[in-house]
Design a protein around this motif. Structure first.
Motif, PDB file in Angstrom:
ATOM      1  N   GLU A  40      42.346  24.901 -29.245  1.00 53.91           N
ATOM      2  CA  GLU A  40      41.931  25.216 -30.865  1.00 53.91           C
ATOM      3  C   GLU A  40      40.986  26.052 -30.869  1.00 53.91           C
TER       4      GLU A  40
ATOM      5  N   GLN B  68      41.456  29.756 -30.215  1.00 55.21           N
ATOM      6  CA  GLN B  68      42.314  30.454 -31.015  1.00 55.21           C
ATOM      7  C   GLN B  68      40.911  30.692 -32.334  1.00 55.21           C
ATOM      8  N   GLU B  69      40.251  29.760 -32.563  1.00 54.88           N
ATOM      9  CA  GLU B  69      39.248  29.883 -33.694  1.00 54.88           C
ATOM     10  C   GLU B  69      38.255  30.934 -33.412  1.00 54.88           C
TER      11      GLU B  69
ATOM     12  N   ASP C  39      38.460  34.074 -32.217  1.00 56.25           N
ATOM     13  CA  ASP C  39      38.963  35.244 -32.521  1.00 56.25           C
ATOM     14  C   ASP C  39      38.357  36.137 -31.307  1.00 56.25           C
TER      15      ASP C  39
ATOM     16  N   MET D 116      48.224  28.652 -23.515  1.00 52.75           N
ATOM     17  CA  MET D 116      48.833  29.147 -24.528  1.00 52.75           C
ATOM     18  C   MET D 116      49.539  30.376 -24.333  1.00 52.75           C
TER      19      MET D 116
ATOM     20  N   GLN E  98      53.253  30.916 -25.723  1.00 52.22           N
ATOM     21  CA  GLN E  98      53.688  32.329 -26.377  1.00 52.22           C
ATOM     22  C   GLN E  98      54.945  32.792 -25.562  1.00 52.22           C
TER      23      GLN E  98
ATOM     24  N   HIS F 235      49.429  38.032 -30.744  1.00 54.15           N
ATOM     25  CA  HIS F 235      48.409  36.954 -30.450  1.00 54.15           C
ATOM     26  C   HIS F 235      47.272  37.671 -29.831  1.00 54.15           C
TER      27      HIS F 235
ATOM     28  N   ILE G  87      43.952  35.907 -28.080  1.00 50.51           N
ATOM     29  CA  ILE G  87      44.238  35.308 -26.741  1.00 50.51           C
ATOM     30  C   ILE G  87      44.580  36.212 -25.719  1.00 50.51           C
TER      31      ILE G  87
END
Length: 185
Positions: free
Chosen positions: A17, A20-21, A23, A63, A67, A98, A101
């Protein structure tokens, strides 16, 4: 699930999480933030994962696997070059879809390459579309790393090449040209 397994999963999920937050700025993902949000002691992260870097690596790997599940290869036509073009375009779409990531993963692979890193796994994925010779002569490596490098330069691509890689149509044509150049007989 045991208490230990639950703690491990909570730490990994929290890390994912926060990645992803962030950036793409994994320096913002601190051990303290992970521990606070996962409701564990900071020492638990070191106990279970040895380091924040190892935990970030595991989180990124998960992640990227998720994907890949979402963007599995389309059905094959029987024309190896056409199938390779479509798969290459899907690979590029995964990177662009994405971006934060993907950028972290590519830069980590470049910083400390391993035979089990995400670039190596992508190369292995591509091998399902080509003959062993393409691996041996470096064409698959060249294809994957060229798409990765173009992705990393995506914001400058229009100025540097006249191709706006942020636009799917232009990106697809760009990828098709790379595949054609590398795999034309």
């Amino acid at each position: 699930m045991t208490i230990h397994e639950d703690v491990i999963e909570r730490i990994i999920s929290t890390t994912m999480e926060l990645i992803q937050e962030s950036d793409g700025n994994i320096k913002r993902v601190t051990t303290r933030k992970i521990a606070e949000r996962a409701n564990v002691a900071v020492g638990a992260i070191n106990y279970y994962f040895r380091s924040k870097d190892r935990l970030i690596e595991i989180g990124l790997q998960r992640m990227l696997e998720k994907q890949k599940e979402v963007t599995s290869p389309s059905s094959r036509t029987g024309d190896t070059r056409k199938d390779l073009i479509v798969f290459s375009q899907q690979f590029a779409d995964r990177l662009f879809g994405h971006a934060a990531i993907s950028e972290i993963a590519i830069l980590e692979d470049m910083k400390s390459p391993k035979t089990t890193d995400n670039t190596a796994k992508s190369i292995d994925e591509f091998l399902t579309f080509t003959a062993v010779e393409a691996m041996e002569d470096g064409r698959i490596f060249a294809l994957v790393t060229t798409i990765q490098a173009a992705f990393l330069r995506r914001n400058q691509s229009k100025r540097e090449t006249g191709v706006d890689l942020l636009e799917k149509e232009q990106r697809d044509l760009f990828v098709e040209e790379i595949v054609t150049a590398l795999f034309s007989e």
